[in-house]
Design a protein around this motif. Sequence first.
Motif, PDB file in Angstrom:
ATOM      1  N   MET A 147       0.843  -1.195   0.000  1.00 37.53           N
ATOM      2  CA  MET A 147       0.000   0.000   0.000  1.00 37.53           C
ATOM      3  C   MET A 147       0.880   1.248   0.000  1.00 37.53           C
ATOM      4  SD  MET A 147      -3.148   1.035   2.527  1.00 37.53           S
ATOM      5  CE  MET A 147      -2.288   1.961   3.790  1.00 37.53           C
ATOM      6  N   ARG A 192      -8.132   0.834   0.658  1.00 39.51           N
ATOM      7  CA  ARG A 192      -8.263   1.922  -0.306  1.00 39.51           C
ATOM      8  C   ARG A 192      -9.145   3.035   0.249  1.00 39.51           C
ATOM      9  NH1 ARG A 192     -10.573  -0.622  -4.241  1.00 39.51           N
ATOM     10  NH2 ARG A 192      -8.762  -0.932  -5.588  1.00 39.51           N
ATOM     11  N   PHE A 205      -1.859   1.464  -4.487  1.00 39.18           N
ATOM     12  CA  PHE A 205      -1.133   0.222  -4.265  1.00 39.18           C
ATOM     13  C   PHE A 205      -0.162  -0.025  -5.411  1.00 39.18           C
ATOM     14  CE2 PHE A 205      -5.359   0.033  -2.503  1.00 39.18           C
ATOM     15  CZ  PHE A 205      -5.151  -0.412  -1.206  1.00 39.18           C
TER      16      PHE A 205
END
Length: 276
Positions: A147, A192, A205
């Motif tokens: 991430m 997200r 990502f």
Amino acid sequence: MSFTVEERGNANSPNYRLFFKNAEGKYISPFHDIPIYADESQNIFHMVVEVPRWTNAKMEIATKDILNPIKQDVKKGKLRYVANVFPHKGYIWNYGAIPQTWEDPAHKDGDTDCCGDNDPIDVCEIGSRVCTRGEVIKVKVLGILAMIDEGETDWKVIAINVEDPEAKDFNNISDVQRLKPGYLEATVDWFRRYKVPDGKPENRFAFNEEFKDKEFAIEVIKSTHNFWKALIGQQTKAGELNCKNTCVSSGDSPFCCSADEARAAVVDKWFYYERK
């Protein structure tokens, strides 16, 4: 190897702290003193549970406080709670960190092209049991998600408690896809969007949102362990991080924390005086 915790302050308040002790009753740092490995020969790692599944309080190892207790994160003077972003409720795994790891903010990762987030590496434990805050469990690593959080690398290790009844069936990230269909997709969706209710943009990502496998994940963990060793060995600057520990550093190190100093950081104090 066993560990216990002691609570200080009140839950859901800025003064709440969760301190750790080892089997000998010595106060320790969950960041520095708990070994990274539960069984190095089998690549079984320790995980410090910061946030039990389905809960919302954003608890984390306090990397800038002496002995690094778990406390609730605060932003702009307010305690942080993750929002329930449909269809999720709180954290959808037991969430925590692997001790003796550090994502170095001075190191630009070759895969993400971003520097580390200055924290221990994060873990999402996907087993069937809801863990308790401060629990130290042994986990089998299955994979990892890269991430990018506000321009920083923030790896998310996917793992399962070795004592989980289903642990024998999970040996790599493909097993999660096969046996828990939709869980990895939900994980990407959760990470997200979880900051969007706070007015932040969606997270991004690397690797086109794909999870990397067990071997890749273990190499990333080992690299963060090496960054931690450089940190605790004073080969890199600690900045605001508190590296005091009671088990790792030698007596001549500025990071060595004596038993008296550790006790003074934990024990509640009260005073008596005679009013006249």
